[in-house]
Design a protein around this motif. Structure first.
Motif, PDB file in Angstrom:
ATOM      1  N   ARG A  61       0.833  -1.209   0.000  1.00  0.00           N
ATOM      2  CA  ARG A  61       0.000   0.000   0.000  1.00  0.00           C
ATOM      3  C   ARG A  61       0.867   1.259   0.000  1.00  0.00           C
ATOM      4  NH1 ARG A  61      -5.598  -0.968   1.339  1.00  0.00           N
ATOM      5  NH2 ARG A  61      -5.726   1.197   1.999  1.00  0.00           N
ATOM      6  N   LEU A  93      -0.782  -3.185  -5.604  1.00  0.00           N
ATOM      7  CA  LEU A  93      -1.873  -3.586  -4.714  1.00  0.00           C
ATOM      8  C   LEU A  93      -2.442  -4.961  -5.065  1.00  0.00           C
ATOM      9  CD1 LEU A  93      -3.727  -0.162  -4.554  1.00  0.00           C
ATOM     10  CD2 LEU A  93      -2.272  -1.188  -2.799  1.00  0.00           C
ATOM     11  N   ASP A  96      -2.600  -7.845  -2.453  1.00  0.00           N
ATOM     12  CA  ASP A  96      -3.505  -7.734  -1.307  1.00  0.00           C
ATOM     13  C   ASP A  96      -4.897  -8.169  -1.747  1.00  0.00           C
ATOM     14  OD1 ASP A  96      -5.167  -6.986   0.804  1.00  0.00           O
ATOM     15  OD2 ASP A  96      -4.036  -5.157   1.227  1.00  0.00           O
ATOM     16  N   SER A  98      -7.602  -8.565  -0.233  1.00  0.00           N
ATOM     17  CA  SER A  98      -8.744  -7.838   0.328  1.00  0.00           C
ATOM     18  C   SER A  98      -9.135  -6.642  -0.531  1.00  0.00           C
ATOM     19  CB  SER A  98      -8.436  -7.380   1.758  1.00  0.00           C
ATOM     20  OG  SER A  98      -7.457  -6.361   1.744  1.00  0.00           O
TER      21      SER A  98
END
Length: 191
Positions: A61, A93, A96, A98
């Protein structure tokens, strides 16, 4: 050895292990602070050095935020390079799960681009608590993927490549995290 000494020793070892990454992060903040105070190629070089350092910290991030800042620096004069930086933010990103950034990457996968740069000879040694807070807030932003998509859309719009810009704005609007961001949604709908 008594348990309390083992705990103290372990704490010391962990503190020492954390110091190198803290020093790297402080160097990133200093480079970002200097980039905000300069312009042109000097700022671009500082952004790129920040990105290289951040990639060693396993903080995707943060890497995305730094690519996003690079894109904003490049956009007024070099919009195509800004697109590359914004898309690199999105790529950082992808790991990740999520964030579901891979779905967005799949939409723009045919746009493979690269860029490079040379490091600045002058060290960045001006750590800034304000820049530190800005980076930390941006890194934690729940709508980071949507914001990066907005930036990509804006950069395409500046070229002008309207169809690609509209696609990125639509992709950002489709993301669930924009529901809690009325200002971002309004900007996306106006774009």
């Amino acid at each position: 050895m008594p348990l309390h000494r083992i705990v103290l020793l372990l704490g010391s070892v962990l503190a020492l292990a954390a110091q190198p990454s803290q020093r790297v992060y402080e160097q990133i903040v200093a480079l970002q602070n200097r980039a905000q105070q300069t312009a042109g190629m000097e700022a671009v070089i500082d952004h790129r050095q920040s990105i290289e350092l951040a990639q060693t910290l396993a903080r995707p991030r943060l890497v995305a935020v730094l690519y996003q800042r690079l894109g904003k620096t490049l956009e007024p004069e070099r919009p195509q390079e800004a697109v590359i930086a914004y898309e690199a933010a999105l790529k950082s990103l992808a790991g990740d799960k999520s964030l579901d950034a891979q779905r967005e990457l799949d939409r723009i996968a045919s746009r493979g681009k690269r860029f490079g740069g040379k490091p600045s000879p002058a060290p960045a040694d001006l750590y800034s608590e304000t820049t530190n807070r800005e980076l930390a807030d941006a890194e934690r932003a729940p709508a980071l993927v949507a914001q990066v998509l907005l930036d990509i859309g804006n950069a395409y719009d500046a070229q002008p490549q309207l169809l690609l810009a509209v696609d990125r704005y639509s992709a950002a609007l489709d993301r669930a995290e924009t529901d809690g961001e009325p200002r971002l949604r309004a900007y996306l709908m106006a774009s």
